[in-house]
Design an enzyme around this catalytic site. Structure first.
Site, PDB file in Angstrom:
ATOM      1  N   GLY A  23       6.380  -5.541  32.214  1.00  0.00           N
ATOM      2  CA  GLY A  23       7.915  -5.433  31.804  1.00  0.00           C
ATOM      3  C   GLY A  23       8.776  -6.769  31.901  1.00  0.00           C
ATOM      4  CB  SER A  24      12.283  -7.011  32.259  1.00  0.00           C
ATOM      5  OG  SER A  24      12.580  -5.885  31.613  1.00  0.00           O
ATOM      6  CB  SER A  25       8.386  -9.706  35.704  1.00  0.00           C
ATOM      7  OG  SER A  25       9.033  -8.654  36.506  1.00  0.00           O
ATOM      8  CE  LYS A  66      13.666  -8.004  29.404  1.00  0.00           C
ATOM      9  NZ  LYS A  66      14.637  -6.800  29.812  1.00  0.00           N
TER      10      LYS A  66
END
Length: 679
Positions: free
Chosen positions: A389-391, A393
């Site tokens: 996931g967003s880790s 970004k």
């Protein structure tokens, strides 16, 4: 005149006497030399072969004997893996030792020791029966023996028939089974190579009796053997690795490799993880014995020519106290999360390292079975992969900067996105409206839309409502993945352990939505160790350093203290990321906002750590048995200005919606524990 004549006569007489004496000496010397020449000729010509045989029958044979392996310590000098001594009874087979002599020694030895028989196979029992009943064998195999002599049947066929006929007749008493078990071990070794007969539960009485009766037990000896001892129980047990047993010896698929390096077939070697990876360091220098054999091949004497030494010691980068604290923290948080409804959560994995040199300080993990049983899974930190996931970004933004797709502080509108064909995308923090944010705020809010638009710009496109995405977007995908790779995402980290996995990278054709998902960590999969390397690279301002669990190699000491340093292992810089200091600073500023601004997704867990920290959170939508689940991830470093530790945390397969008791509290506990202990 008479006096002068008389004087001359005496002188002549004296000369004649001297000459006669010299002649006698000369004849004696010549005679001795002739005899010596004749004797040498006799020895060299007539007795040459006899003396060659005599020399050969008294040949000195040098045999290597096993020694204990090196120890393993933690970074603070705490002993983790040692060797425990145990009594052993061995047998060294002579060159000309017959089967009858083997059996005779085995019978004598069986009267002194209790030999376990549980490892005897039916084939072992049949072989022993055949050796002890030669008359029966001759009677049963008379016809087959004739056929074999006449080359009608092969040796293999003869043996097969023999065992078939013998099998129903094999009946051994308990004592015969013990003799058979001893015989099995004695006959398993090579000539003049020590073979262990018994090294488990050898009693003081057995050891003493065998030692006292060595003269009646040719080839048998009493010595000390070793086993690995793990001082912290099951903690990191898999990471330390396994050593083959004496029964296994050299691994079958690598026998030739080890034999070429001076190993014996029954040597124990590292089989997995650290024991395998550092085999050349841990194996030690074998004790060397010189055996003297007589003309019958029996050993008549032996002496130690090199006592050998145990292997070199490993000093790990692991802090065993921190490791055990983190394991307890994980167990506590699992209990809390499951009590809050996270019944489907099946793994919790944690990596803690020094971002400046690659030292791995802790590798911790737990695996949860459906019935709630919890088992250790620390090795899953580098052998299992997840959508994170967003880790990721931060890596997406830095790739966008490098490709000149976006600029520092560039603003974009976070809004629901729609594409031709009905596909829609949106951010969790902004489901319906339009919010203008910059790159740092995109990290703070974990904006999906900002990352989607960045990915489109990397592909050379600007977003517009209802736009059509290309069918094949693999070229842009390669650019974005290359950007991820430079941080360690999707490539091997270079850790000094075997079995590291890389993760999975799916195809980016026929579905451009997968490319957009790649930008927010929803498509490719990564390991917890890759996440740790990624956040460490940003924390240290751009150097991707290979993580390592071995910090030093030390020469062995004769005490429990560490010996002198033989080699220091430094973290190797694998690459520098393609980002300017200003770009890295921008992302780090966004990570600061994630943990320390009230709107940040990690604020609730991290804003009050005892030293200021920064990082990123992430959630990834996944499926387990066809049902939607969520992976929750947390990455970070502390202190924020001069990082000393970095970490990555993954909770896999939490239910949807997850029980938002913040899993990031585990990260907070790790930071607080580390720095409070340091103080």
């Amino acid at each position: 005149m008479l006096r002068r004549l008389k004087k001359e006569s005496n002188e002549l007489r004296q000369k004649r006497i001297t000459q006669r004496r010299l002649n006698v000496v000369f004849i004696a010397v010549m005679t001795l030399m002739t005899l010596l020449i004749l004797r040498l000729g006799y020895l060299q010509i007539v007795k040459s072969e006899d003396y060659k045989k005599a020399v050969a029958s008294n040949e000195n044979i040098v045999i290597n004997e096993s020694v204990p392996r090196g120890r393993i310590y933690d970074r603070n000098g705490k002993l983790l893996v040692d060797n425990t001594a145990k009594k052993s009874i061995t047998y060294t087979r002579g060159r000309m030792t017959t089967t009858g002599e083997l059996l005779d020694t085995a019978k004598k030895l069986s009267r002194i020791i209790d030999m376990p028989t549980d490892k005897l196979t039916e084939m072992d029992k049949q072989t022993y029966f055949i050796q002890t009943h030669p008359e029966l064998v001759r009677k049963l195999m008379a016809k087959e023996s004739e056929q074999f002599q006449n080359e009608i049947i092969t040796q293999e066929h003869y043996d097969k028939l023999l065992y078939q006929k013998i099998a129903p007749r094999v009946q051994l008493s308990r004592k015969e089974l013990e003799v058979a078990a001893i015989y099995r071990e004695m006959s398993a070794g090579s000539q003049l190579t020590p073979q262990t007969i018994k090294n488990d539960h050898v009693t003081e009485k057995e050891y003493a009796l065998v030692s006292q009766n060595l003269a009646q037990l040719p080839g048998v000896n009493t010595t000390m053997d070793w086993d690995r001892k793990y001082l912290y129980g099951s903690t990191l047990r898999t990471l330390f690795g396994k050593v083959t047993s004496k029964e296994e010896g050299l691994p079958k698929d690598n026998v030739d490799y080890y034999l070429a390096r001076g190993y014996a077939r029954n040597d124990r070697v590292g089989q997995s993880y650290l024991e395998y990876e550092y085999e050349d360091v841990l194996r030690g220098r074998k004790k060397k014995m010189r055996y003297v054999t007589d003309k019958s091949g029996q050993i008549t004497n032996s002496e130690i020519i090199d006592p050998g030494s145990r292997g070199n010691d490993l000093v790990l980068s692991i802090d065993i106290d921190l490791q055990q604290k983190i394991e307890k923290m994980i167990d506590k948080h699992i209990a809390i999360l499951r009590s809050e409804g996270a019944k489907t959560m099946d793994k919790v994995l944690v990596v803690v390292q020094d971002p400046n040199n690659g030292d791995v300080l802790a590798l911790a993990g737990r695996q949860i079975e459906p019935n709630g049983k919890i088992s250790d899974y620390h090795y899953g930190t580098f052998t299992s992969q997840y959508a994170v996931g967003s880790s990721v970004k931060g890596a997406t933004l830095l790739t966008g900067y490098h490709q000149h797709a976006i600029k520092l502080n560039e603003e974009m509108v976070d809004e629901p996105m729609s594409f031709a064909g009905g596909m829609t995308k949106r951010s969790y923090f902004n489901q319906d409206g339009k919010v203008t944010i910059n790159d740092k705020e995109a990290l703070m809010h974990s904006s999906n839309v900002y990352m989607f638009k960045t990915a489109l710009k990397i592909a050379g496109m600007n977003y517009s409502q209802g736009m059509t995405l290309p069918k094949d977007i693999s070229a842009a995908g390669r650019i974005l993945r290359t950007g991820m790779n430079q941080f360690g995402l999707g490539v091997k980290t270079g850790i000094d352990l075997p079995n590291e996995v890389v993760g999975q990278s799916g195809k980016l054709t026929d579905n451009a939505g997968n490319y957009l998902d790649l930008a927010i960590g929803q498509y490719d999969t990564y390991t917890p160790l890759q996440l740790s390397q990624y956040i460490s690279t940003i924390a240290n301002d751009g150097s991707r350093i290979a993580p390592h669990v071995v910090k030093e190699i030390r020469t062995p000491s004769k005490t429990q203290t560490l010996g002198p340093v033989k080699e220091v292992i430094h973290g190797k810089v694998l690459n520098k990321i393609n980002s300017t200091p200003a770009e890295i600073k921008q992302v780090k500023s966004g990570f600061n906002m994630v943990f320390n601004q009230i709107e940040g997704t990690g604020y609730n867990s991290f804003h009050d750590t005892i030293v200021k920290s920064a990082g990123k959170t992430g959630t990834a939508e996944v499926f387990q048995n066809g049902e939607p689940r969520v992976n929750a991830t947390y990455i970070g470093y502390a202190p924020m200005d001069k990082p000393e530790i970095s970490f990555s945390i993954i909770y896999s397969n939490q239910p949807v919606p997850p029980p938002w008791l913040p899993g990031g509290d585990l990260g907070k506990d790790i930071i607080n524990s580390y720095f409070s202990t340091k103080k």
